[in-house]
Design an enzyme around this catalytic site. Structure first.
Site, PDB file in Angstrom:
ATOM      1  N   HIS A  50      -1.397   1.297  -4.228  1.00 47.89           N
ATOM      2  CA  HIS A  50      -1.837   2.700  -4.110  1.00 47.89           C
ATOM      3  C   HIS A  50      -0.969   3.637  -4.937  1.00 47.89           C
ATOM      4  O   HIS A  50      -0.973   4.837  -4.716  1.00 47.89           O
ATOM      5  CB  HIS A  50      -1.830   3.142  -2.632  1.00 47.89           C
TER       6      HIS A  50
ATOM      7  N   GLY B  10       2.713  -4.486   9.015  1.00 48.99           N
ATOM      8  CA  GLY B  10       2.586  -3.060   9.302  1.00 48.99           C
ATOM      9  C   GLY B  10       1.428  -2.363   8.634  1.00 48.99           C
ATOM     10  O   GLY B  10       1.599  -1.292   8.051  1.00 48.99           O
TER      11      GLY B  10
ATOM     12  N   SER C 134      -2.792  -1.206   9.384  1.00 49.20           N
ATOM     13  CA  SER C 134      -3.820  -1.096  10.429  1.00 49.20           C
ATOM     14  C   SER C 134      -5.129  -1.773  10.016  1.00 49.20           C
ATOM     15  O   SER C 134      -6.091  -1.777  10.771  1.00 49.20           O
ATOM     16  CB  SER C 134      -4.094   0.383  10.721  1.00 49.20           C
TER      17      SER C 134
ATOM     18  N   GLN D  92       0.846  -1.201   0.000  1.00 52.34           N
ATOM     19  CA  GLN D  92       0.000   0.000   0.000  1.00 52.34           C
ATOM     20  C   GLN D  92       0.880   1.249   0.000  1.00 52.34           C
ATOM     21  O   GLN D  92       0.378   2.357  -0.160  1.00 52.34           O
ATOM     22  CB  GLN D  92      -0.899   0.026   1.237  1.00 52.34           C
ATOM     23  N   ASN D  93       2.172   1.053   0.201  1.00 54.53           N
ATOM     24  CA  ASN D  93       3.091   2.181   0.334  1.00 54.53           C
ATOM     25  C   ASN D  93       3.445   2.756  -1.030  1.00 54.53           C
ATOM     26  O   ASN D  93       3.454   2.040  -2.030  1.00 54.53           O
ATOM     27  CB  ASN D  93       4.363   1.751   1.085  1.00 54.53           C
ATOM     28  N   VAL D  94       3.758   4.039  -1.040  1.00 58.71           N
ATOM     29  CA  VAL D  94       4.070   4.734  -2.306  1.00 58.71           C
ATOM     30  C   VAL D  94       5.515   5.229  -2.299  1.00 58.71           C
ATOM     31  O   VAL D  94       5.894   6.086  -3.080  1.00 58.71           O
ATOM     32  CB  VAL D  94       3.095   5.933  -2.508  1.00 58.71           C
ATOM     33  N   ASP D  95       6.342   4.630  -1.407  1.00 60.60           N
ATOM     34  CA  ASP D  95       7.687   5.175  -1.145  1.00 60.60           C
ATOM     35  C   ASP D  95       8.820   4.474  -1.900  1.00 60.60           C
ATOM     36  O   ASP D  95       9.992   4.851  -1.745  1.00 60.60           O
ATOM     37  CB  ASP D  95       7.968   5.119   0.379  1.00 60.60           C
TER      38      ASP D  95
END
Ligand code: APR
Length: 247
Positions: A119, A187, A189, A101-104
């Site tokens: 995402h 990690g 939620s 889900q991270n965009v980093d």
């Protein structure tokens, strides 16, 4: 002697198709704030003002300013031991893919090859008309808002609240959730759908669910088979080490 870590390591070492599903918590030890919680990004930047498609259409420059700020912070961060452990399990053929889900971009920077960006990615621009994409260096951003060669304003290639997940990543992630026999959730939620559906889909298809988090989530009591309580930067390297020993 059984333990959540031992059970998880046996599942991964003998898994046919193991995938990881990660959220902001895996990047916390790289210095990137998570979204929720007392020091979460959404505390400082209310999502309704900076992260919805309505906010973007109403005030693209303000939303652009937010993503440049976040993108700059992310670009300065390095993968941590959790990202490295995931990449290592993939290179040793114990892990098939990561849905993040991270965009980093930290999974790719750590060496993961098959990363499904559910995402999107803050280092990419996309045209709202012709879908032309191009990389962007947010540490040295273009004049905002950037324009596509076709003349239309470009936007960050990330999924904002109120938008659909792009078809490619959505179908690929759902297919992997159905196909996998082990899913390692790291990690997240479990608050944001449809990403939070993926572990339930995996469970419904018989997968063994491993969860790494510093606290319990909605997944833990409902579907998690092995809960690795603690920081991912510690639990995942321990998992990868034990998987190596068992292989
Ligand atoms: N190790 C493991 N888990 C951690 C760590 C850590 N070091 N630090 C925090 N966590 C956990 C928290 O307990 C929490 O469950 O990571 C989770 C972070 O939750 P969120 O901030 O809600 O992030 P995430 O679940 O990825 O959010 C999903 O929501 O805002 C949108 O698009 C955004 O992709 C994001 C989505």
């Amino acid at each position: 002697m059984s333990s959540p870590l031992e059970d998880a390591a046996h599942a991964v070492a003998h898994g046919r198709c193991v995938i990881a599903s990660t959220g902001a918590g895996i990047s916390a030890e790289s210095g990137i704030p998570t979204f929720r919680g007392d020091s979460g990004i959404w505390k400082k930047y209310p999502p309704e003002k900076f992260a919805t498609i309505q906010a973007y259409l109403a005030n693209p420059l303000e939303v652009w300013g937010f993503w440049v700020e976040i993108g700059r912070e992310m670009a300065a961060c390095k993968p941590n031991a959790a990202h490295v452990a995931i990449a290592e399990m993939e290179s040793q053929k114990h892990l098939h893919a990561v849905v993040t889900q991270n965009v980093d971009s930290l999974h790719q920077t750590a060496g993961s090859q098959r990363v499904i960006e559910y995402h999107g990615n803050v280092r990419r621009l996309v045209c709202t008309r012709c879908r032309h994409q191009e990389p962007v260096d947010l540490t040295n951003p273009p004049k905002l808002p950037p324009h596509c060669p076709c003349g239309i304003v470009m936007r960050p290639d990330i999924v904002m609240f109120g938008e659909y997940i792009p078809e490619g990543p959505m179908h690929e992630a759902a297919a992997l959730a159905e196909k996998c026999d082990v899913m390692i959730i790291v990690g997240t939620s479990a608050q944001v759908y449809p990403a939070a559906d993926l572990p339930f889909i995996a469970k419904q298809h018989g997968a063994f669910i491993i969860e790494s988090n510093i606290e319990e989530t909605d997944f833990t009591s409902e579907i998690t088979d092995a809960f690795l309580c603690g920081a991912a930067g510690e639990t995942l390297p321990s998992l990868a080490k034990r998987v190596r020993e068992l292989s």
